[in-house]
Design a protein around this motif. Structure first.
Motif, short mmCIF file in Angstrom:
data_model
loop_
_atom_site.label_atom_id
_atom_site.label_comp_id
_atom_site.label_asym_id
_atom_site.label_seq_id
_atom_site.Cartn_x
_atom_site.Cartn_y
_atom_site.Cartn_z
N ARG A 145 -12.74 -1.71 -2.03
CA ARG A 145 -12.08 -0.78 -1.11
C ARG A 145 -11.69 -1.46 0.21
N ASN A 146 -12.46 -2.46 0.61
CA ASN A 146 -12.29 -3.06 1.92
C ASN A 146 -11.22 -4.14 2.00
N GLY A 176 -8.89 1.02 0.36
CA GLY A 176 -9.50 2.30 0.02
C GLY A 176 -9.64 2.56 -1.46
N LEU A 177 -8.82 1.91 -2.27
CA LEU A 177 -8.86 2.12 -3.73
C LEU A 177 -9.93 1.22 -4.35
N PRO A 178 -10.88 1.79 -5.09
CA PRO A 178 -11.99 0.99 -5.62
C PRO A 178 -11.83 0.58 -7.08
N GLY A 182 -12.21 7.28 -0.29
CA GLY A 182 -10.97 6.53 -0.46
C GLY A 182 -9.97 6.64 0.65
N ASP A 213 -5.60 7.90 0.36
CA ASP A 213 -4.88 6.64 0.26
C ASP A 213 -3.69 6.73 -0.69
#
Length: 181
Positions: free
Chosen positions: A169-170, A161-163, A50, A104
């Motif tokens: 994330r991207n 970064g947070l899924p 992350g 993040d």
């Protein structure tokens, strides 16, 4: 990023844009300015996966010497009782060094608290945390924390970064996860 250019998975799960790329860049600069005023040399330990995007953006704005390493502790976003294994191989010695753990965000804070406790056993000179933002419902972590923003609620967020379900994330911006997802 307009929703029309996003994958169908992203379109299905994304709600309101909370931080656009310009706001993120301003936040990264704000955190870098705080760290530059505080440190002359430090070991940056990125929480992966992350924190890798924020770490990359942040370290390029640091004007002090840095060594870099990584640490991992897989968890579900928002989970307060993460008991998964901490993976830290210490490729850079941190004994008697200033250490900045970079991620993040601090959401619930449970995982970050465990990481800080784990790293403390290696007897660094100091431990600090650097994140883009923190959430209000986080647990207390007794080390200096450098962050740009404090969110107003504990909504689940994705991107930068947070899924969500190991995806999103991207995204170059941070979005609220749609309700009911």
């Amino acid at each position: 990023m307009p929703h029309s250019t996003l994958s169908s998975f992203a379109q299905q799960h994304l709600g309101e844009c909370i931080l656009n790329p310009t706001q993120i860049a301003q936040g990264v600069s704000r955190v870098a300015t705080m760290l530059n005023a505080q440190f002359d040399d430090a070991v940056i330990i990125s929480v992966v996966p992350g924190g890798v995007i924020f770490t990359a953006d942040l370290v390029r704005q640091l004007d002090f010497d840095v060594a870099m390493d990584v640490i991992s502790c897989p968890h579900t976003p928002g989970e307060r009782n993460n008991a998964s294994v901490i993976d830290y191989r210490q490729t850079v010695a941190i004994y008697d060094r200033d250490v900045i753990v970079v991620d993040d965000a601090i959401e619930s804070g449970g995982t970050m608290k465990r990481l800080i406790e784990h790293l403390a056993q290696f007897e660094p000179r100091s431990l600090s945390i650097a994140t883009l933002f923190v959430k209000p419902g986080r647990v207390a972590i007794d080390v200096p924390q450098y962050y740009a923003l404090e969110m107003v609620n504990d909504d689940l967020l994705v991107g930068y970064g947070l899924p969500w379900e190991h995806k999103l994330r991207n995204l170059p911006a941070i979005y609220q996860l749609k309700q009911g997802k």
